[in-house]
Motif scaffolding. Structure first.
Motif, PDB file in Angstrom:
ATOM      1  N   LEU A 137      64.374 -65.407  45.415  1.00  0.00           N
ATOM      2  CA  LEU A 137      63.842 -64.624  46.527  1.00  0.00           C
ATOM      3  C   LEU A 137      63.262 -65.524  47.616  1.00  0.00           C
ATOM      4  O   LEU A 137      63.388 -65.222  48.812  1.00  0.00           O
ATOM      5  N   PHE A 138      62.637 -66.628  47.208  1.00  0.00           N
ATOM      6  CA  PHE A 138      62.110 -67.585  48.190  1.00  0.00           C
ATOM      7  C   PHE A 138      63.251 -68.224  48.977  1.00  0.00           C
ATOM      8  O   PHE A 138      63.153 -68.399  50.203  1.00  0.00           O
ATOM      9  N   TYR A 139      64.321 -68.551  48.288  1.00  0.00           N
ATOM     10  CA  TYR A 139      65.502 -69.140  48.939  1.00  0.00           C
ATOM     11  C   TYR A 139      66.093 -68.179  49.975  1.00  0.00           C
ATOM     12  O   TYR A 139      66.362 -68.555  51.121  1.00  0.00           O
ATOM     13  N   LEU A 140      66.267 -66.911  49.596  1.00  0.00           N
ATOM     14  CA  LEU A 140      66.796 -65.921  50.533  1.00  0.00           C
ATOM     15  C   LEU A 140      65.842 -65.692  51.700  1.00  0.00           C
ATOM     16  O   LEU A 140      66.274 -65.538  52.851  1.00  0.00           O
ATOM     17  N   LEU A 158      74.917 -63.712  54.651  1.00  0.00           N
ATOM     18  CA  LEU A 158      74.385 -63.263  53.374  1.00  0.00           C
ATOM     19  C   LEU A 158      75.404 -63.465  52.254  1.00  0.00           C
ATOM     20  O   LEU A 158      75.029 -63.813  51.126  1.00  0.00           O
ATOM     21  N   ASP A 159      76.689 -63.275  52.546  1.00  0.00           N
ATOM     22  CA  ASP A 159      77.723 -63.484  51.536  1.00  0.00           C
ATOM     23  C   ASP A 159      77.713 -64.935  51.054  1.00  0.00           C
ATOM     24  O   ASP A 159      77.784 -65.207  49.851  1.00  0.00           O
ATOM     25  N   GLU A 199      81.211 -61.501  45.912  1.00  0.00           N
ATOM     26  CA  GLU A 199      81.166 -61.856  47.330  1.00  0.00           C
ATOM     27  C   GLU A 199      82.492 -62.436  47.798  1.00  0.00           C
ATOM     28  O   GLU A 199      82.952 -62.155  48.909  1.00  0.00           O
ATOM     29  N   SER A 200      83.122 -63.239  46.950  1.00  0.00           N
ATOM     30  CA  SER A 200      84.427 -63.786  47.306  1.00  0.00           C
ATOM     31  C   SER A 200      85.460 -62.670  47.452  1.00  0.00           C
ATOM     32  O   SER A 200      86.238 -62.641  48.406  1.00  0.00           O
ATOM     33  N   PHE A 201      85.448 -61.738  46.505  1.00  0.00           N
ATOM     34  CA  PHE A 201      86.383 -60.609  46.556  1.00  0.00           C
ATOM     35  C   PHE A 201      86.104 -59.741  47.786  1.00  0.00           C
ATOM     36  O   PHE A 201      87.032 -59.260  48.445  1.00  0.00           O
TER      37      PHE A 201
END
Length: 298
Positions: A137-140, A158-159, A199-201
């Motif tokens: 959460l800190f990273y985001l 975000l992806d 996310e890749s899909f």
């Protein structure tokens, strides 16, 4: 026989403690949400941040007794759930004129520091779990804070963030597994694989209008193959099942683009092909599943 019975009793006790701790957290959260307007500032902070600190102290006391370790973990869990809420309530009550990016950065930064410090002094699974959660959460929050004024420059930011996060989970799971700390490696493999593949899909699929990028369609196919390839050396059934699920979605996505070429027979032909593919995937999953189980027994 006695050891197995004792282990099962310990697991049951842990389950009840964790469920009880979750209910306590939900009760406090509901009380605050339902009575926010009638509570004074002191009560708001005391009920949330104060409860988080009290729960952590209770967990430390249970841990110090060496008799109630499962109860200690449950109270540490309550503290981890309440701490960011308590910090958020404290900021609201203090009327700090910060935006959500700054507030989230401070809340998750303090929460991360607290549980990292606890993990340093007492390497428990619950501390490691909340350290991972708060670090994520800190990273985001940090990325959001740094790019808040320039989001229009970054497509699918975000992806990419989630893909990087999922990759980090996978590497961390491998590190823990390699150092004989498998308690969280399974969940890390699962969520890491899920984040990366989903996310890749999403970015390569024709199902999501405005997201389709041909290069990610190729990348998704490679990642699905890798999920099958690494499921055996990593002894991860999560990679196996996620690979199978996304392979079905991937084939369905690609097949849907060729329906018009076959006219009225398009869907019939696609369904037949999908049925055959499902049978092949089922056999592949069965074979790899047996191999993973054999490696674990050895």
């Amino acid at each position: 026989m006695t050891q197995d019975s004792s282990a099962n009793d310990s697991r049951i006790l842990k389950i009840f403690n964790y469920v009880g701790g979750t209910l306590i957290f939900l009760g406090i959260a509901y009380f605050i949400a339902n009575n926010w307007s009638i509570l004074n500032n002191f009560t708001r902070i005391f009920t949330t941040l104060g409860s988080a600190i009290a729960a952590f102290m209770a967990g430390a006391l249970f841990h110090a007794s060496h008799k109630y370790e499962s109860a200690a973990s449950a109270f540490f869990m309550i503290s981890g759930l309440l701490l960011p809420i308590g910090l958020g309530v404290t900021l609201i009550v203090s009327n700090v004129s910060w935006g959500p990016e700054e507030a989230n950065l401070l809340i998750f930064g303090i929460s991360l520091a607290a549980f990292m410090l606890a993990l340093f002094y007492s390497p428990r699974a619950v501390f490691l779990l909340f350290t991972i959660i708060f670090a994520s959460l800190f990273y985001l929050s940090l990325i959001s804070f740094l790019t808040s004024e320039y989001t229009f420059y970054y497509d699918h930011l975000l992806d990419y963030e989630v893909i990087a996060l999922g990759s980090g989970y996978i590497f961390l799971g491998y590190y823990l597994d390699s150092n004989n700390l498998p308690a969280l490696s399974g969940p890390l493999y699962f969520f890491g694989g899920l984040f990366v593949l989903f996310e890749s899909f999403t970015m390569g699929s024709n199902f999501f209008i405005g997201y389709n990028q041909p290069r990610w369609e190729i990348v998704t196919g490679i990642l699905i193959i890798l999920s099958f390839a690494f499921s055996v050396p990593l002894k991860s059934k999560s990679f196996l099942y996620l690979g199978a699920i996304f392979l079905i979605l991937y084939i369905g996505d690609i097949s849907s683009r060729f329906i018009e070429l076959f006219g009225d027979l398009g869907w019939s032909l696609i369904l037949v092909i999908m049925g055959l593919v499902l049978m092949l995937i089922g056999y592949l999953v069965f074979v790899i599943h047996k191999k993973i189980n054999r490696i674990k027994l050895d």
